[in-house]
Write an enzyme that holds these catalytic residues in place. Structure first.
Site, PDB file in Angstrom:
ATOM      1  N   GLU A  95       0.855  -1.184   0.000  1.00 21.57           N
ATOM      2  CA  GLU A  95       0.000   0.000   0.000  1.00 21.57           C
ATOM      3  C   GLU A  95       0.888   1.229   0.000  1.00 21.57           C
ATOM      4  O   GLU A  95       1.938   1.247   0.662  1.00 21.57           O
ATOM      5  CB  GLU A  95      -0.894   0.012   1.250  1.00 21.57           C
ATOM      6  CG  GLU A  95      -1.734   1.282   1.343  1.00 21.57           C
ATOM      7  CD  GLU A  95      -2.802   1.245   2.424  1.00 21.57           C
ATOM      8  OE1 GLU A  95      -2.662   0.453   3.376  1.00 21.57           O
ATOM      9  OE2 GLU A  95      -3.767   2.026   2.313  1.00 21.57           O
TER      10      GLU A  95
ATOM     11  N   CYS B 269      -6.612   1.161   3.116  1.00 19.60           N
ATOM     12  CA  CYS B 269      -7.500   2.330   3.133  1.00 19.60           C
ATOM     13  C   CYS B 269      -7.362   3.141   1.853  1.00 19.60           C
ATOM     14  O   CYS B 269      -8.294   3.812   1.422  1.00 19.60           O
ATOM     15  CB  CYS B 269      -7.189   3.191   4.348  1.00 19.60           C
ATOM     16  SG  CYS B 269      -7.606   2.357   5.884  1.00 19.60           S
TER      17      CYS B 269
ATOM     18  N   ASN C  62     -12.362  -3.223   1.440  1.00 15.83           N
ATOM     19  CA  ASN C  62     -11.214  -3.287   2.351  1.00 15.83           C
ATOM     20  C   ASN C  62     -11.683  -2.995   3.760  1.00 15.83           C
ATOM     21  O   ASN C  62     -12.014  -1.854   4.058  1.00 15.83           O
ATOM     22  CB  ASN C  62     -10.151  -2.261   1.958  1.00 15.83           C
ATOM     23  CG  ASN C  62      -9.068  -2.152   3.025  1.00 15.83           C
ATOM     24  OD1 ASN C  62      -8.333  -3.103   3.284  1.00 15.83           O
ATOM     25  ND2 ASN C  62      -9.002  -0.998   3.694  1.00 15.83           N
ATOM     26  N   GLU C  63     -11.751  -3.984   4.583  1.00 18.31           N
ATOM     27  CA  GLU C  63     -12.141  -3.877   5.997  1.00 18.31           C
ATOM     28  C   GLU C  63     -13.228  -2.822   6.230  1.00 18.31           C
ATOM     29  O   GLU C  63     -13.165  -2.052   7.167  1.00 18.31           O
ATOM     30  CB  GLU C  63     -10.911  -3.656   6.899  1.00 18.31           C
ATOM     31  CG  GLU C  63     -10.096  -2.405   6.664  1.00 18.31           C
ATOM     32  CD  GLU C  63      -9.057  -2.135   7.762  1.00 18.31           C
ATOM     33  OE1 GLU C  63      -8.287  -3.036   8.095  1.00 18.31           O
ATOM     34  OE2 GLU C  63      -9.039  -0.996   8.270  1.00 18.31           O
TER      35      GLU C  63
END
Ligand code: AHR
Length: 642
Positions: free
Chosen positions: A37, A248, A375-376
């Protein structure tokens, strides 16, 4: 007779001398991979080889949430300075008729009077530009001569401390309209902290954009490529997959910031850079093509993650409650983007998006097999509705692609349960779990996956780490990884997170690999990942170990070679005995190799002590049954060839 049986049963229970043949479980061949990321300057200023910071004058004060992480004076000219001894000049930011509409700003340099050394600009890169003596660097830029003709320009690499000129070339600028200029520069000696200077030697007014300096020595020599030492360090992990681009970052800081893969492909001057959810700027010079190419180069399967139609729940400085959902009328276009991404990766070179890949130099498909959706995320009704829509569309058009769902940011709880529920309902292939916990949590949860259902979605442990870079942290992760191997029939993938961090620019600690301009500093956690990845197996064999460390040990067989690999973890500060019973397995016992990672509980590899804890190997004489004393705080890997 009964009494003999009872004694035998007790002996099995107490001593654990189970026939090694008796319990065999397949292990996913993809188990150990990485998650990349752009966090901690992992891309720009990190893995991406570009040495010029803010090359296209697109840094903007709005990139930065000053309340969270103030980059003082962050602006369109960040990293740039004027060089104007004995000269008069002005600079301005302009936007009329740019190089490309996606790259709207450029700098205009008005050299009104020019001193003997010229007048111009310099860029210090990221904390200075590191240069190697005798190596070639590619300088490229766009100039538009607004006034003046046949303008001589010196392009120099200058040592930051001594101000010595290390390399110099000359360009002559002429003609209105944007033109690309190129020059190769070879510094005579190395420098830790150089700068690039562009010096105009005649009064003139010049528009400048996309100022770039790349080492010719990028990873695998690609133009617009990757910083070689960082990429090599990652490649040495031999990851079987790369999850990217976030995290994120993928679902973004609000809807406008959701990662848009289409903005990250094509000529770099046409990529639409953006703010980064981690409070800096992302140029997207490292974009989808470069990610896919890197995966191919290192033999890893690409696992792109797209937002599930919602932004990060931490958007707009409202942690946990900032999720925004794409309006229903905009969902068809968003879903089309996801389908186009699959076409970009796999479609024929004659297809719309496959042709874009071919234009970039890769007519063959990249063989995408998996895609992560979400994503989460907070599993809200908005999420669930959009997740279902995207899943259905991908399944309908690309039944060959395996979908990975998501289950919130924690190891359990509401989002975790709802995420799994929604993944099961939608019959996706895997569920992405994330957890960052203290080392004891990992040691206490070795049984987590033993009871997971073997039916339905498998697990992708997409992000995990214990909170720290000490040996104890790494050892707790190693212990946990033996449990992942034991459950390699249900845990398909696992990746430590985050992967990279530029020292001095971290937004998240701990990380797996730290770096600065001078070098790369793998943590102890890195060596644990590397040892597991290099010593994979295709079958887990239970019942091999007895003793205190039995629950933190694994025995796997590598199907390709037939080698037996033992991994034994001692997370205590005293030596521990382990009894190994390999009866029933065949091995070349006398030619085994033993590799050990050990030290004191709080040992860490840092920039100052990069080699504090590193694996060491020696030959080892094993046998089908032996006792071994595991050193305190250690991971021991014994590889017994077939
Ligand atoms: O790995 C760092 C961050 O942790 C990721 O961006 C996010 O998915 C998680 O919260």
């Amino acid at each position: 007779m009964k009494r003999t049986l009872l004694i035998f049963a007790l002996c099995v229970g107490l001593c654990g001398t189970v026939d090694a043949k008796s319990k065999k479980t397949p292990i996913s061949e993809n188990l150990f991979g990485i998650f990349f990321e752009d966090l901690n300057y992992a891309a720009d200023g990190g893995l991406y080889g570009e040495l010029i910071q803010n090359r296209s004058f697109e840094y903007s004060p709005s990139d930065v949430d000053k309340g969270r992480n103030p980059h003082n004076n962050w602006h369109y000219f960040t990293a740039w300075s004027m060089e104007r001894d004995n000269s008069i000049c002005t600079i301005s930011l302009e936007g009329f008729d740019p190089v490309h509409p996606n790259n709207p700003h450029y700098l205009v340099f008005d050299a009104l009077s020019v001193g003997p050394d010229g007048v111009g600009l310099s860029n210090d890169g990221y904390d200075g530009i590191p240069l190697k003596g005798g190596e070639k660097y590619y300088f490229t830029t766009y100039f538009n001569v607004l006034s003046g003709n046949d303008v001589p320009v010196d392009v120099m690499l200058v040592d930051g401390k001594m101000k010595d000129v290390l390399a110099k070339g000359e360009l002559r600028l002429d003609g209105k309209g944007w033109k690309k200029y190129e020059l190769d520069l070879t510094p005579s000696v190395a420098s830790d902290s150089a700068s690039l200077r562009i010096m105009f030697r005649k009064p003139s007014k010049i528009a400048i954009d996309m100022v770039s300096l790349f080492p010719s020595n990028t990873f695998r020599g690609h133009r617009n490529g990757l910083r070689a030492d960082i990429a090599e360090t990652i490649a040495a992990l031999k990851p079987s997959f790369v999850r990217f681009p976030g995290g994120c970052l993928a679902h973004g800081d609000g809807l406008a910031n959701i990662y848009n893969w289409k903005n990250t492909i094509g000529p770099v001057e046409s990529r639409k850079s953006d703010k980064n959810i981690w409070n800096y700027h992302q140029s997207f010079g490292l974009g989808y093509f470069e990610y896919l190419q890197f995966c191919e180069d290192i033999g890893a399967k690409p696992i792109p993650v797209v937002a599930s139609g919602v932004s990060c729940q931490n958007s707009s400085r409202t942690p946990g409650t900032g999720q925004e959902a794409i309006a229903m009328e905009d969902m068809p276009a968003y879903i089309q983007d996801v389908l186009d991404l699959i076409e970009y990766c796999n479609g024929p070179a004659t297809s719309e998006w496959g042709s874009r890949r071919a234009e970039a130099g890769h007519p063959e498909p990249f063989n995408l097999e998996f895609i992560g959706i979400g994503n989460e995320d907070n599993i809200t009704p908005e999420f669930e509705e959009r997740f279902k829509m995207i899943v259905n569309a991908v399944k309908a058009k690309h039944p060959e692609i395996i979908i990975i769902g998501t289950s919130g940011p924690f190891a359990n709880g509401f989002d975790f349960d709802k995420g799994w529920e929604s993944a099961r309902e939608n019959e996706v292939g895997l569920v992405d779990e994330h957890y960052y916990c203290n080392p004891d949590w990992f040691l206490q949860n070795l049984q987590r996956y033993d009871s997971y259902s073997r039916k339905g979605p498998k697990v992708y442990l997409g992000e995990y780490a214990s909170w720290g870079n000490t040996l104890f942290n790494a050892i707790s992760e190693a212990a946990y990884m033996t449990s992942l191997e034991r459950n390699g029939d249900v845990v398909e993938f696992a990746s430590y997170a985050p992967l990279l961090a530029r020292i001095g620019n971290t937004q998240w600690n701990p990380d797996m690999i730290y770096f600065d301009n001078k070098g790369v500093y793998p943590t102890v956690n890195y060596y644990v990942q590397k040892l597991f990845s290099e010593n994979r197996g295709s079958t887990n064999i239970d019942g091999v170990f007895t003793g205190d460390c039995a629950p933190t040990s694994s025995c796997v067989v590598d199907g390709a070679t037939g080698d037996i690999v033992l991994k034994m973890v001692n997370a205590q500060e005293t030596p521990q005995n382990v009894n190994v019973n390999l009866k029933g397995l065949k091995g070349n016992w006398r030619s085994a190799t033993l590799t050990e990672l050990k030290g004191d509980r709080n040992d860490m590899n840092t920039r100052e002590t990069p080699d504090k804890v590193k694996p060491e190997s020696r030959t080892f004489e094993a046998s089908s049954r032996f006792d071994y004393e595991l050193p305190p705080m250690s991971l021991t890997v014994i590889r017994i060839p077939n």
